[in-house]
Write a protein that holds these residues in place. Sequence first.
Motif, PDB file in Angstrom:
ATOM      1  N   ARG A  16       2.362   6.874   1.033  1.00  0.00           N
ATOM      2  CA  ARG A  16       0.919   6.743   1.188  1.00  0.00           C
ATOM      3  C   ARG A  16       0.487   5.351   0.751  1.00  0.00           C
ATOM      4  O   ARG A  16       0.920   4.844  -0.278  1.00  0.00           O
ATOM      5  CB  ARG A  16       0.193   7.797   0.356  1.00  0.00           C
ATOM      6  CG  ARG A  16      -1.330   7.769   0.511  1.00  0.00           C
ATOM      7  CD  ARG A  16      -2.016   8.801  -0.377  1.00  0.00           C
ATOM      8  NE  ARG A  16      -1.603  10.157  -0.050  1.00  0.00           N
ATOM      9  CZ  ARG A  16      -0.821  10.916  -0.810  1.00  0.00           C
ATOM     10  NH1 ARG A  16      -0.362  10.437  -1.952  1.00  0.00           N
ATOM     11  NH2 ARG A  16      -0.508  12.144  -0.448  1.00  0.00           N
ATOM     12  N   GLY A  17      -0.389   4.736   1.566  1.00  0.00           N
ATOM     13  CA  GLY A  17      -0.946   3.429   1.237  1.00  0.00           C
ATOM     14  C   GLY A  17      -2.336   3.301   1.813  1.00  0.00           C
ATOM     15  O   GLY A  17      -2.924   4.274   2.304  1.00  0.00           O
ATOM     16  N   ARG A  18      -2.870   2.084   1.808  1.00  0.00           N
ATOM     17  CA  ARG A  18      -4.270   1.896   2.210  1.00  0.00           C
ATOM     18  C   ARG A  18      -4.511   2.205   3.675  1.00  0.00           C
ATOM     19  O   ARG A  18      -5.623   2.564   4.063  1.00  0.00           O
ATOM     20  CB  ARG A  18      -4.727   0.473   1.881  1.00  0.00           C
ATOM     21  CG  ARG A  18      -4.037  -0.633   2.640  1.00  0.00           C
ATOM     22  CD  ARG A  18      -4.619  -1.988   2.267  1.00  0.00           C
ATOM     23  NE  ARG A  18      -4.006  -3.091   2.988  1.00  0.00           N
ATOM     24  CZ  ARG A  18      -4.353  -3.470   4.211  1.00  0.00           C
ATOM     25  NH1 ARG A  18      -5.312  -2.825   4.854  1.00  0.00           N
ATOM     26  NH2 ARG A  18      -3.733  -4.482   4.804  1.00  0.00           N
ATOM     27  N   ALA A  19      -3.473   2.113   4.525  1.00  0.00           N
ATOM     28  CA  ALA A  19      -3.645   2.427   5.944  1.00  0.00           C
ATOM     29  C   ALA A  19      -3.621   3.920   6.217  1.00  0.00           C
ATOM     30  O   ALA A  19      -4.169   4.383   7.228  1.00  0.00           O
ATOM     31  CB  ALA A  19      -2.583   1.735   6.784  1.00  0.00           C
ATOM     32  N   GLY A  20      -2.966   4.702   5.347  1.00  0.00           N
ATOM     33  CA  GLY A  20      -2.857   6.141   5.561  1.00  0.00           C
ATOM     34  C   GLY A  20      -1.570   6.682   4.975  1.00  0.00           C
ATOM     35  O   GLY A  20      -0.928   6.036   4.137  1.00  0.00           O
ATOM     36  N   GLU A  21      -1.200   7.871   5.429  1.00  0.00           N
ATOM     37  CA  GLU A  21       0.013   8.531   4.939  1.00  0.00           C
ATOM     38  C   GLU A  21       1.005   8.706   6.080  1.00  0.00           C
ATOM     39  O   GLU A  21       0.635   9.096   7.194  1.00  0.00           O
ATOM     40  CB  GLU A  21      -0.306   9.897   4.336  1.00  0.00           C
ATOM     41  CG  GLU A  21       0.941  10.586   3.761  1.00  0.00           C
ATOM     42  CD  GLU A  21       0.658  11.959   3.174  1.00  0.00           C
ATOM     43  OE1 GLU A  21       1.101  12.221   2.039  1.00  0.00           O
ATOM     44  OE2 GLU A  21       0.007  12.768   3.866  1.00  0.00           O
TER      45      GLU A  21
END
Length: 305
Positions: free
Chosen positions: A232-237
């Motif tokens: 998971r990161g700032r763009a999504g999972e």
Amino acid sequence: MPDVWPRADRTEVELAAGGAVLAVDLRGGTLRRLAVGDWEVLDGYPAGRVLPGWRGATLVPWPNRLRHGRWTWGGEDLQLDVRSPEEPHAIHGLVAWQPWSVLAEADGFVTVGTTVEPHPGYPFRLAVAVDHRLAPDRLTTTLRVRNVGEAPAPFGAGFHPYLSVGATADGGIADAELTLPARTELVVDGGLPTGERRPFDGAAGRIGDRALDTPLTDLERDDDGWARVRLRGRAGELVLSVDGSWPWLQVYSGDTLPAGQWRRSLAVEPMTCPPNALADGVDLVVLAPGRTWSGTWSLAWTPAA
């Protein structure tokens, strides 16, 4: 003299589904690009370039490293080409640099394939096909291998996707949150097994400055028999899932990559066997002539709100 030349066939095939786009490089059968809108889900490479860092490569007939390229089968000592004097090991199989062809194509679906011909150090013949099915929320990939030779053929297989959750700068993978469905780590030195295994806690959490280049096994599987990696990161999972044909994962945080690629994404590699498996015999698949093996993995995405 006739003015004839080898055919300059297409070098890439592209699929689209909803906002998702997949590009498969036919120079190696590589997952060159997977994007969902503005999100580059795979950290790939530009069209026409030589793939850096094995990005998206299909790894047959072995994944990972083989110590000094040496192994023995049926009483015969075999020697594969090694990567370099600095890293004198055979790495990641034989198909990542050879031509592949489109075997079947439909809306949101493609099958690409190639043949592993008998090779110094690998005297077996395998037909290799990869089926890619793209949906708006996931990619499902099935590898199929058939022994088209005349003797039983040992092999291993893997894939080498780099998962991206929004980092574009070097070091950006540090902010991602990671969960790995594994209970056991194979201890390696220089990427090769030491003979030791130790317990592994898959609840990694924020990656931070943790360096990963780690073979993992004893995968924890859900009721459907699949094991799932979550990033998971700032763009999504992203959720990378493997069926029972893949008992190993290699996780690599890109610490040895050059500037411009360093620690900006996470390689999560489904594998049938660990490093050095041709020599050690651990989890090798052995196909009788005419027999077929297959394994499926998938990558699903949920964009951030």
